[in-house]
Each structure stands twice: as C-alpha cells, then as structure tokens.
Motif scaffolding. Structure first.
Motif, mmCIF file in Angstrom:
data_model
loop_
_atom_site.group_PDB
_atom_site.id
_atom_site.type_symbol
_atom_site.label_atom_id
_atom_site.label_comp_id
_atom_site.label_asym_id
_atom_site.label_seq_id
_atom_site.Cartn_x
_atom_site.Cartn_y
_atom_site.Cartn_z
ATOM 1 N N LEU A 136 41.510 -33.047 34.470
ATOM 2 C CA LEU A 136 42.584 -32.468 34.207
ATOM 3 C C LEU A 136 42.506 -33.199 32.508
ATOM 4 C CD1 LEU A 136 45.654 -31.702 32.843
ATOM 5 C CD2 LEU A 136 46.781 -34.266 33.544
ATOM 6 N N ALA A 137 41.869 -34.365 32.582
ATOM 7 C CA ALA A 137 41.611 -34.658 31.000
ATOM 8 C C ALA A 137 39.973 -33.658 30.622
ATOM 9 C CB ALA A 137 40.883 -36.227 31.254
ATOM 10 N N GLU A 138 39.675 -33.728 31.370
ATOM 11 C CA GLU A 138 38.218 -32.742 31.589
ATOM 12 C C GLU A 138 38.344 -31.437 30.908
ATOM 13 O OE1 GLU A 138 34.965 -32.570 34.437
ATOM 14 O OE2 GLU A 138 34.625 -34.798 33.626
ATOM 15 N N ALA A 139 39.974 -30.774 30.964
ATOM 16 C CA ALA A 139 40.197 -29.704 31.047
ATOM 17 C C ALA A 139 41.309 -29.509 29.371
ATOM 18 C CB ALA A 139 40.965 -29.239 31.697
ATOM 19 N N LEU A 195 32.864 -39.997 34.286
ATOM 20 C CA LEU A 195 32.939 -38.769 33.804
ATOM 21 C C LEU A 195 32.198 -37.563 35.356
ATOM 22 C CD1 LEU A 195 32.241 -37.692 30.385
ATOM 23 C CD2 LEU A 195 34.208 -37.898 31.051
ATOM 24 N N HIS A 196 32.758 -36.913 35.694
ATOM 25 C CA HIS A 196 32.082 -35.368 36.491
ATOM 26 C C HIS A 196 30.548 -35.476 36.196
ATOM 27 C CE1 HIS A 196 35.237 -35.959 39.196
ATOM 28 N NE2 HIS A 196 36.034 -35.442 38.675
ATOM 29 N N ASP A 197 29.743 -35.054 37.676
ATOM 30 C CA ASP A 197 28.650 -34.666 37.581
ATOM 31 C C ASP A 197 29.030 -33.554 36.936
ATOM 32 O OD1 ASP A 197 27.924 -37.301 37.996
ATOM 33 O OD2 ASP A 197 27.152 -36.561 40.135
ATOM 34 N N ARG A 198 27.911 -33.057 36.327
ATOM 35 C CA ARG A 198 27.596 -31.950 35.369
ATOM 36 C C ARG A 198 26.388 -31.692 34.838
ATOM 37 N NH1 ARG A 198 33.230 -29.263 32.406
ATOM 38 N NH2 ARG A 198 34.909 -31.009 34.246
ATOM 39 N N SER A 237 22.375 -29.790 29.083
ATOM 40 C CA SER A 237 23.188 -31.229 28.513
ATOM 41 C C SER A 237 23.159 -31.409 30.259
ATOM 42 C CB SER A 237 23.959 -30.848 27.454
ATOM 43 O OG SER A 237 23.928 -29.777 26.989
ATOM 44 N N LEU A 238 23.064 -32.891 31.149
ATOM 45 C CA LEU A 238 23.768 -33.299 32.096
ATOM 46 C C LEU A 238 24.641 -34.777 31.478
ATOM 47 C CD1 LEU A 238 20.866 -34.407 34.573
ATOM 48 C CD2 LEU A 238 22.662 -35.904 33.284
ATOM 49 N N TYR A 239 25.787 -34.781 32.776
ATOM 50 C CA TYR A 239 26.281 -35.868 32.265
ATOM 51 C C TYR A 239 26.486 -36.684 33.727
ATOM 52 C CZ TYR A 239 28.432 -34.647 27.808
ATOM 53 O OH TYR A 239 28.337 -34.064 26.640
ATOM 54 N N ALA A 240 26.021 -37.640 34.056
ATOM 55 C CA ALA A 240 26.126 -38.546 35.374
ATOM 56 C C ALA A 240 26.804 -40.033 35.434
ATOM 57 C CB ALA A 240 24.285 -38.462 35.684
ATOM 58 N N GLY A 241 28.092 -39.951 35.652
ATOM 59 C CA GLY A 241 29.070 -40.699 36.109
ATOM 60 C C GLY A 241 28.810 -41.482 37.241
ATOM 61 N N MET A 242 29.089 -42.393 36.738
ATOM 62 C CA MET A 242 29.140 -43.770 37.883
ATOM 63 C C MET A 242 30.491 -44.825 37.589
ATOM 64 S SD MET A 242 26.993 -43.443 40.214
ATOM 65 C CE MET A 242 26.272 -44.347 41.123
#
Length: 384
Positions: free
Chosen positions: A342-345, A104-107, A22-27
């Motif tokens: 905080l939102a991601e947590a 979102l942050h890259d993860r 699962s990959l999240y790449a935010g811009m």
C-alpha cells in the motif's frame, strides 16, 4: 549519509534517451538469502533487454554496461537492514548508490529516467535539520539527517572576552557594556545571515539552536520570520566545551520530540477529517481500497505493523484476502506485508507516506489516510 546534492543529481539526470536502470534491494533483520542473490535474481529480469534488437545499439551497449556494474556489486553488497538503491546509465556515466534507512520490496526498473519515487517516499519521512550552536562571539552550524551529522558553516566575530567594568581602554563602565553588546548584536546578525543562506541552499526543514540558556533568546530575536517558523526547539550546551557527540545528542532529542508532535498533529487532522465527513479513510480495509483506486494523498501507518494480504499486479487492487481481482478478473498474488505494498502504491501515485511512532489513536486503526476524493463503492471480492 544521503546528501541533497546526491538526490538532486539523481533526480536531475538526463540520459539523452538512453535507458536508466534503477534497482532497489531491501533487507530486514532475519531475511533469508543474501543481498547478492537478490540482486542477481533481479538482473535476470532485464538481461534479455540488453540483446533486444528493437532498441538501438547504443542503448543495448549501455544496458550491458549497467548489468556488468550491478553484477560486480554482488560481491561487495552488504546490508543488514534498509534498502540499497542503485541508479545506473553507463552510456552517460551515471552510477549512484545510496542506502535508504527503511526496507522496501526488491524492484528493478528500466526507463529513460531514474525511478526515484520509492527513494523520495522514504526520504520524506526524515527531516533535514540545521543545528546551530552559538554564543556571543562564535557559531557553528551542523546538518543533522538520517542519524548522521556534519559541519556546514561557522561564524567567528570579535568580542570583549573579559570586560573590565572599572574601565576598558579608558572607557566608562556603560561604554564597555555598550561596546560588548554592539559586538554581540553584530555577531547574532552575522549568524542569522549564515543560517538564512544555509536554508536557502541546503533544503533544510528544521532549525535547532543550542547554547547557554540566557544567550539563545538573543540569537532568536535576530532571526527573520521564515527561520523562526522553522525553529523546532532549543537545548542547553556550552559551545566552548561541547563535543560533536554532545551537540548531536541535544539536537536529536529536539528533532525526535518535534517529529512525534508532528505525527500527533497528522493523526488528529485525519481523524478530524473523517469526523467532519471530508474525504478520509480509517482502518485497513478502507485504506487498502483507497490505495487501489489511487485516492490517497497522505497515508499514516503505525510503525512496526505488518499484515499479510494480496495484490493484483494488473489493476493495483490491494486487499487482505482474495484469489481473483474484482477489478480486472486477474489473479491476485499473496504478499507478506500488504501495508508495504500500500505504501509503495501511494508513493507511485505521488502521495505521501508517514510511519507513526508516537502513541496516538492510530494504534486502534493501524492505518489512516487523507484522500483526494471520496471513495467509490467497493466491489465484492471474488474467489477462484
């Protein structure tokens, strides 16, 4: 547009113990570095797993296929803002790619199931609306979601197009009227049945109705109570001449007004909870501590806010400043936006996050939250 079918397919995927990437790449606007560079950097984190002898050969081969797929994605990835989310399991032929409307942050995560919490957390911020435009003989239903609209249903029933009240086929005036009214009622019942089925199968949250102002109340009367409770509002439009753009414009105004009113209710509820002494956190420091101890049930963040801070990857501690985590003694890394962390947590712990655009008292606090339990005493920050 992200459809319910796509989300359900990802959530319900069974990899039969094969790994899922699962990959999240935010811009965000103005971000440095291309999306392709970010994807390649994340792939470096999981490449060793594809050659790890501690996992089975089938799993390794599937991972290698995932990496190849994501590498090829580098050449085509284009995103000005938002987040590209990709879920891949080559061994079970899963490859889903969706674009989320918020960055979102890259993860990158490798697990036995798709890591969907960040995606679901973002999607919870958007209502899926069913929009119906109707008159006495026809109705068209549309789905409005994330600034996209598509047609999802249609009802067409017979009607007396131009009743002649001097007599129609030998009927008296009252007979013509009764016949026209009977046909209209049958049509409204059929429309209500269509809407009930769309809500049953489509996962819609709001109902919006458009039509002639004198006819819309007639349809509302035929709606079952569950649909009336979902009714966000109505708008005036001529069903016979309205274009899809006209319908979308009218529906978006209703949806936006509903969302702003909903945000005001949420803010009022959290502030009332705090005033009554029920578990709540008001302001940045208290909310960061609540997020650190997984106490947040619902988080409200004033839209457009960004605050630098620190995060401890080991314990999950969040703060505006500090070099050493007071919970575990480990190092804290800086982050350009601790509200995003905080939102991601909160999402990771199964909570809900809402970004508030409405003009409310939240502006004075920036962030507020309803809590699962009262906050424990906050530890003192340590310095390196």
């Amino acid at each position: 547009m992200i459809t319910k079918e796509t989300v359900d397919r990802i959530i319900g995927f069974d990899g039969d113990e094969l790994p899922v990437v699962s990959l999240y790449a935010g811009m965000c606007a103005g971000d440095a570095g291309s999306l392709s560079t970010r994807i390649n950097s994340m792939l470096h984190e999981i490449r060793p797993l594809a050659h790890d002898g501690s996992i089975g050969r089938r799993a390794r081969m599937s991972l290698r296929g995932d990496i190849e797929r994501l590498e090829s994605l580098e050449d085509t990835a284009r995103l000005e803002s938002g987040t590209l989310a990709v879920f891949s399991c080559t061994g079970q032929e899963l490859f889903e790619r969706v674009v989320l409307p918020r960055a979102l942050h890259d993860r990158i995560v490798v697990d036995t199931a798709p890591w969907t919490r960040p995606m679901l957390g973002v999607l919870e911020e958007y209502h899926r609306s069913c929009v119906v435009v109707a008159d006495r003989r026809s109705a068209e239903a549309w789905e409005l979601y994330q600034d996209e609209m598509r047609q999802i249903g249609k009802v067409e029933d017979p009607a007396l197009r131009k009743p002649n009240f001097a007599g129609w086929y030998g009927l008296a005036e009252h007979g013509v009227r009764n016949r026209a009214d009977d046909l209209a009622r049958r049509h409204y019942r059929n429309t209500a049945r269509m809407l009930a089925e769309l809500f049953r199968t489509g996962g819609h949250e709001l109902l919006i109705i458009g039509g002639h102002p004198e006819e819309v109340p007639n349809l509302v009367e035929f709606l079952p109570r569950p649909l009336r409770e979902r009714l966000a509002g109505t708008f005036a439009v001529d069903p016979r001449t309205a274009t899809p753009a006209d319908i979308r414009h009218g529906a978006e105004r209703i949806a936006e007004r509903y969302e702003r009113d909903e945000e005001r209710r949420w803010v009022s509820d959290v502030l009332d909870r705090a005033a009554e002494g029920r578990p709540a956190a008001i302001g940045l420091d208290d909310c960061l501590w609540a997020g650190s101890v997984a106490a947040v049930q619902s988080l409200l963040v004033q839209d457009g806010m960004a605050v630098p801070g620190v995060v401890c990857e080991e314990s999950g501690w969040l703060a505006t400043a500090g070099d050493v985590c007071p919970l575990c003694g480990g190092p804290a890394r800086p982050t350009s936006d601790v509200l995003n962390a905080l939102a991601e947590a909160v999402i990771d712990e199964g909570g809900r996050v809402e970004h508030v655009l409405a003009d409310t008292e939240l502006k004075a606090y920036m962030v507020a939250a309803s809590l699962r339990f009262p906050l424990p005493p906050r530890p003192e920050r340590s310095a390196a």
